[in-house]
Design a protein around this motif. Structure first.
Motif, short mmCIF file in Angstrom:
data_model
loop_
_atom_site.label_atom_id
_atom_site.label_comp_id
_atom_site.label_asym_id
_atom_site.label_seq_id
_atom_site.Cartn_x
_atom_site.Cartn_y
_atom_site.Cartn_z
N SER A 192 0.17 -2.48 -5.89
CA SER A 192 -0.52 -1.55 -5.00
C SER A 192 -1.60 -0.81 -5.79
CB SER A 192 0.47 -0.52 -4.44
OG SER A 192 0.88 0.38 -5.47
N LYS A 193 -2.46 -0.10 -5.09
CA LYS A 193 -3.38 0.81 -5.76
C LYS A 193 -2.57 2.00 -6.28
CE LYS A 193 -7.53 -0.41 -3.20
NZ LYS A 193 -8.64 0.08 -2.33
N MET A 216 -1.39 5.75 -7.26
CA MET A 216 -1.44 7.12 -6.76
C MET A 216 -1.55 8.06 -7.96
SD MET A 216 1.42 9.29 -4.60
CE MET A 216 2.70 8.89 -5.80
N ARG A 217 -2.51 8.97 -7.91
CA ARG A 217 -2.68 9.93 -9.01
C ARG A 217 -1.76 11.12 -8.78
NH1 ARG A 217 -7.70 11.17 -12.49
NH2 ARG A 217 -7.05 13.05 -13.60
N GLU A 256 0.84 -1.19 0.00
CA GLU A 256 0.00 0.00 0.00
C GLU A 256 0.88 1.25 0.00
OE1 GLU A 256 -2.65 -0.08 3.28
OE2 GLU A 256 -3.78 -1.84 2.57
N TYR A 270 2.56 3.50 -9.17
CA TYR A 270 2.24 2.32 -8.35
C TYR A 270 3.49 1.47 -8.15
CZ TYR A 270 2.02 -0.05 -12.90
OH TYR A 270 2.31 -0.55 -14.15
N LYS A 287 0.14 7.61 0.02
CA LYS A 287 -0.58 8.71 -0.63
C LYS A 287 -1.49 8.13 -1.71
CE LYS A 287 3.40 11.87 -0.23
NZ LYS A 287 2.89 12.73 0.85
N THR A 288 -2.64 8.76 -1.90
CA THR A 288 -3.52 8.38 -2.99
C THR A 288 -3.47 9.37 -4.13
OG1 THR A 288 -5.37 9.53 -1.92
CG2 THR A 288 -5.10 7.17 -1.45
N GLN A 289 -3.03 10.61 -3.84
CA GLN A 289 -2.87 11.61 -4.87
C GLN A 289 -1.86 12.65 -4.41
OE1 GLN A 289 -6.67 13.41 -5.61
NE2 GLN A 289 -6.93 14.14 -3.53
N SER A 320 5.93 3.16 0.41
CA SER A 320 5.08 1.98 0.19
C SER A 320 5.32 1.02 1.35
CB SER A 320 5.41 1.30 -1.14
OG SER A 320 6.72 0.78 -1.13
#
Length: 198
Positions: free
Chosen positions: A148-149, A151-152, A48, A133, A51-53, A66
């Motif tokens: 991972s998901k 990150m934008r 994971e 990612y 940060k997501t963005q 990560s």
């Protein structure tokens, strides 16, 4: 016993002998279509990003982490983490090597229930929208890949200085200096003492 009968007897005994040899050394005939036993399984490992963005300017750097987790009970060893980046907008060329000098990290053995944080650093060399990612795999052939998901990442274009706005300033500065010098000279003349009459 005739030669044809001897050949038939040899063939009859040759098949079970060959099968016994294959079973003894642990091989599976290719005709059976069995999978290779060298496939590596990463188990329930997960990764994971913290940060997501994110948003930065062109030429700026971004640091993020990560977290690789082993939720299983057995120790995880030989795991490799790799950083990836792709452009969302079509026509934007991305060379990941230009974005980061260290895109691969090799993890230490990770015990059951343990988490290992990995630090990453990116430098934006293109403007636009990107997805970042991290994937986890191993060095074995046909190894499983866990991602991972994403990150934008928004990278603002480089801001250029408008030279047209500097022309009036450059032309006006010498005029202001001359005006100030004239005012100083006039003020000195006014305050200069008048010569006394004899």
């Amino acid at each position: 016993m005739s030669s044809s009968r001897r050949t038939a007897v040899r063939r009859f005994f040759a098949i079970p002998v060959a099968a016994a040899v294959v079973a003894a050394i642990g091989l599976t005939p290719l005709a059976a279509g069995a999978a290779s036993p060298t496939v590596a399984e990463l188990g329930p490992v997960s990764v994971e990003l913290d940060k997501t963005q994110a948003g930065i300017g062109l030429g700026q750097t971004l640091k993020f982490t990560s977290n690789v987790r082993n939720p299983g009970e057995q120790e995880l060893s030989g795991a490799i983490a790799h950083l990836n980046i792709l452009a969302v907008d079509p026509g934007v060329y991305v060379d990941p090597e230009d974005w980061s000098g260290e895109r691969t990290q090799y993890l230490d053995p990770l015990g059951g229930g343990e988490t290992e944080p990995l630090e990453w650093e990116l430098q934006a060399v293109n403007s636009g929208r990107f997805m970042v990612y991290v994937v986890i795999t191993s060095g074995q052939a046909a190894s499983e890949v866990v991602s991972s998901k994403a990150m934008r990442l928004e990278v603002a274009p480089e801001r250029t200085l408008d030279a047209s706005g500097l022309i009036p300033i450059a032309a006006g500065v010498p005029g202001v200096i001359v005006l100030l010098m004239v005012l100083v000279m006039v003020r000195r003349r006014r305050h200069r003492p008048m010569p006394s009459a004899t």
